[in-house]
Write an enzyme that holds these catalytic residues in place. Structure first.
Site, PDB file in Angstrom:
ATOM      1  N   GLU A   1      -5.318  -4.705  10.736  1.00 42.41           N
ATOM      2  CA  GLU A   1      -4.430  -3.410  10.994  1.00 42.41           C
ATOM      3  C   GLU A   1      -4.691  -2.686  12.289  1.00 42.41           C
ATOM      4  OE1 GLU A   1      -2.468  -2.588   7.024  1.00 42.41           O
ATOM      5  OE2 GLU A   1      -4.027  -1.052   7.264  1.00 42.41           O
TER       6      GLU A   1
ATOM      7  N   GLU B   1      -6.850   4.794   7.686  1.00 41.53           N
ATOM      8  CA  GLU B   1      -6.929   6.291   7.451  1.00 41.53           C
ATOM      9  C   GLU B   1      -8.210   6.881   6.652  1.00 41.53           C
ATOM     10  OE1 GLU B   1      -3.089   5.603   5.292  1.00 41.53           O
ATOM     11  OE2 GLU B   1      -2.198   5.187   7.490  1.00 41.53           O
TER      12      GLU B   1
ATOM     13  N   ASN C   1       0.964  -1.239   0.064  1.00 41.36           N
ATOM     14  CA  ASN C   1      -0.076   0.133   0.048  1.00 41.36           C
ATOM     15  C   ASN C   1       0.925   1.468   0.014  1.00 41.36           C
ATOM     16  OD1 ASN C   1      -1.623   2.031   0.300  1.00 41.36           O
ATOM     17  ND2 ASN C   1      -2.525   1.360   2.563  1.00 41.36           N
ATOM     18  N   TRP C   2       0.939   1.879  -1.239  1.00 46.81           N
ATOM     19  CA  TRP C   2       1.993   3.018  -1.174  1.00 46.81           C
ATOM     20  C   TRP C   2       1.368   4.259  -0.494  1.00 46.81           C
ATOM     21  CZ3 TRP C   2       4.113   2.507  -7.127  1.00 46.81           C
ATOM     22  CH2 TRP C   2       4.969   1.361  -7.036  1.00 46.81           C
ATOM     23  N   LYS C   3       0.080   4.162  -0.383  1.00 51.65           N
ATOM     24  CA  LYS C   3      -0.600   5.442   0.102  1.00 51.65           C
ATOM     25  C   LYS C   3      -0.328   6.610  -0.578  1.00 51.65           C
ATOM     26  CE  LYS C   3      -0.217   3.478   4.786  1.00 51.65           C
ATOM     27  NZ  LYS C   3      -0.339   3.444   6.088  1.00 51.65           N
TER      28      LYS C   3
ATOM     29  N   SER D   1       3.393  -1.778  10.583  1.00 54.16           N
ATOM     30  CA  SER D   1       4.780  -1.848  10.729  1.00 54.16           C
ATOM     31  C   SER D   1       5.575  -3.076  10.492  1.00 54.16           C
ATOM     32  CB  SER D   1       5.128  -1.408  12.269  1.00 54.16           C
ATOM     33  OG  SER D   1       4.669  -0.227  12.486  1.00 54.16           O
TER      34      SER D   1
ATOM     35  N   GLY E   1       2.910  -0.833   4.513  1.00 52.38           N
ATOM     36  CA  GLY E   1       3.056   0.583   3.963  1.00 52.38           C
ATOM     37  C   GLY E   1       4.357   0.923   3.839  1.00 52.38           C
ATOM     38  N   GLY E   2       4.923   1.327   4.968  1.00 55.90           N
ATOM     39  CA  GLY E   2       6.299   2.204   4.976  1.00 55.90           C
ATOM     40  C   GLY E   2       7.209   1.398   4.218  1.00 55.90           C
TER      41      GLY E   2
ATOM     42  N   GLY F   1       2.343   2.749  10.879  1.00 57.94           N
ATOM     43  CA  GLY F   1       3.155   3.791  10.748  1.00 57.94           C
ATOM     44  C   GLY F   1       3.881   4.174  12.029  1.00 57.94           C
TER      45      GLY F   1
ATOM     46  N   HIS G   1      -9.591   1.250   4.677  1.00 62.69           N
ATOM     47  CA  HIS G   1      -8.303   1.264   5.639  1.00 62.69           C
ATOM     48  C   HIS G   1      -8.551   2.358   6.828  1.00 62.69           C
ATOM     49  CE1 HIS G   1      -4.287   2.748   6.478  1.00 62.69           C
ATOM     50  NE2 HIS G   1      -4.125   1.537   5.705  1.00 62.69           N
TER      51      HIS G   1
HETATM   52  P1  13P Z   1       2.738   0.606   7.808  1.00 62.69           P
HETATM   53  O1  13P Z   1       3.518  -0.640   7.082  1.00 62.69           O
HETATM   54  O2  13P Z   1       3.720   1.974   7.389  1.00 62.69           O
HETATM   55  O3  13P Z   1       2.872   0.443   9.088  1.00 62.69           O
HETATM   56  O4  13P Z   1       1.346   0.829   7.272  1.00 62.69           O
HETATM   57  C1  13P Z   1       0.603  -0.391   7.512  1.00 62.69           C
HETATM   58  C2  13P Z   1      -0.670   0.095   6.615  1.00 62.69           C
HETATM   59  O5  13P Z   1      -1.406   0.741   7.002  1.00 62.69           O
HETATM   60  C3  13P Z   1      -1.146  -0.802   5.390  1.00 62.69           C
HETATM   61  O6  13P Z   1      -2.182  -0.625   4.774  1.00 62.69           O
END
Ligand code: 13P
Length: 254
Positions: free
Chosen positions: A168, A98, A9-11, A214, A235-236, A174, A96
């Site tokens: 999640e 967010e 997930n590149w957000k 994470s 994500g990250g 994050g 998600h």
């Molecule tokens: P991180 O891996 O940056 O914690 O993000 C997780 C995430 O929200 C994937 O959708």
């Protein structure tokens, strides 16, 4: 045996230009990897570009980060299932945390989107997870059950098996703070139990449940070896081509 699925997930990161150098490295690193499902989920603006780069690549699939539940019309700024499908994307992330916390998504809107995704031949990756306050108040199961029943209401067994869930925990996204393998496994087993109540044990057994929060190369093996963890939503660490490829290889090697 459920086949593991690892998604990036590149957000709100990665221009088309940036995705080019990423893909140069990433596609070379995972070229031979066929043991797990691999999904890249770029922002909408890079979707078409990444899609073209994946044209002759069999083992890496494409997804979108969100979608509207209507087929078309006056919905400024929104994207429909058909628009995503047209770019050869197979997956769409829905609900998600967010989007739930920052953009007002609810179980009801996630449910509408989930149904429309299936109708549009997209596999939804439906995200659920508790906040730290909810975990501290011992409400994890209550929150997960409410999100599951709300987001997946009305799906038949076939649609359920083609839905990917992502657990999640909001406090692990994050933050560098990962759920312990035991915490994650307990949540995943509980999710599968609720799915069995919503349908039947055989159906629940087929649903893939990713862990997200994470995930990085250093904690991949212990998380992905848990019996009810069927992949990761990253994500990250998915923004660094070599790290994401490493997460995939470590999972495939289990
Ligand atoms: P991180 O891996 O940056 O914690 O993000 C997780 C995430 O929200 C994937 O959708």
């Amino acid at each position: 045996m459920r086949r593991k699925i690892i998604a990036a997930n590149w957000k709100m990161n990665m221009t088309q230009n940036e995705s080019d150098s990423y893909l140069d490295t990433f596609l070379r690193e995972v070229a031979e990897e066929k043991r797990v499902d691999i999904v890249l989920v770029p922002p909408f603006t890079a979707l078409s570009h990444v899609s073209q780069r994946l044209n002759n690549v069999q083992n890496v699939k494409l997804g979108a980060q969100n979608m509207h539940w209507e087929k078309g019309g006056a919905f400024t700024g929104e994207i429909s299932a058909a628009m995503i499908r047209e770019l050869f994307a197979r997956y769409v992330i829905l609900g998600h945390s967010e989007r739930r916390t920052l953009f007002g998504e609810t179980d009801e809107t996630v449910n509408r989107k989930t149904k429309v995704a299936h109708e549009g031949s997209l596999k939804p990756i439906v995200c659920i997870g508790e906040t730290l306050t909810e975990r501290d108040a011992n409400q994890v199961e209550q929150v997960l059950e409410k999100q599951l029943r709300g987001s997946l209401a009305g799906l038949d067994a076939k649609a359920l098996t083609e839905t990917v869930l992502a657990y999640e925990p909001v406090w692990a996204i994050g933050t560098g703070r990962t759920a312990t393998p035991e915490q994650a496994q307990a949540a995943h087993a509980f999710i599968r139990k609720v799915l069995a109540e919503m349908s039947d044990a055989a159906t629940a057994d087929k649903v893939r449940i990713q862990y997200g929060g994470s995930v990085k190369p250093g904690n991949t093996a212990e998380l992905m070896s848990q019996p009810d963890i069927d992949g990761a939503l990253v994500g990250g660490a998915s923004l660094v081509a070599r790290d994401f490829a490493e997460i995939i290889k470590l999972t495939a090697a289990l």
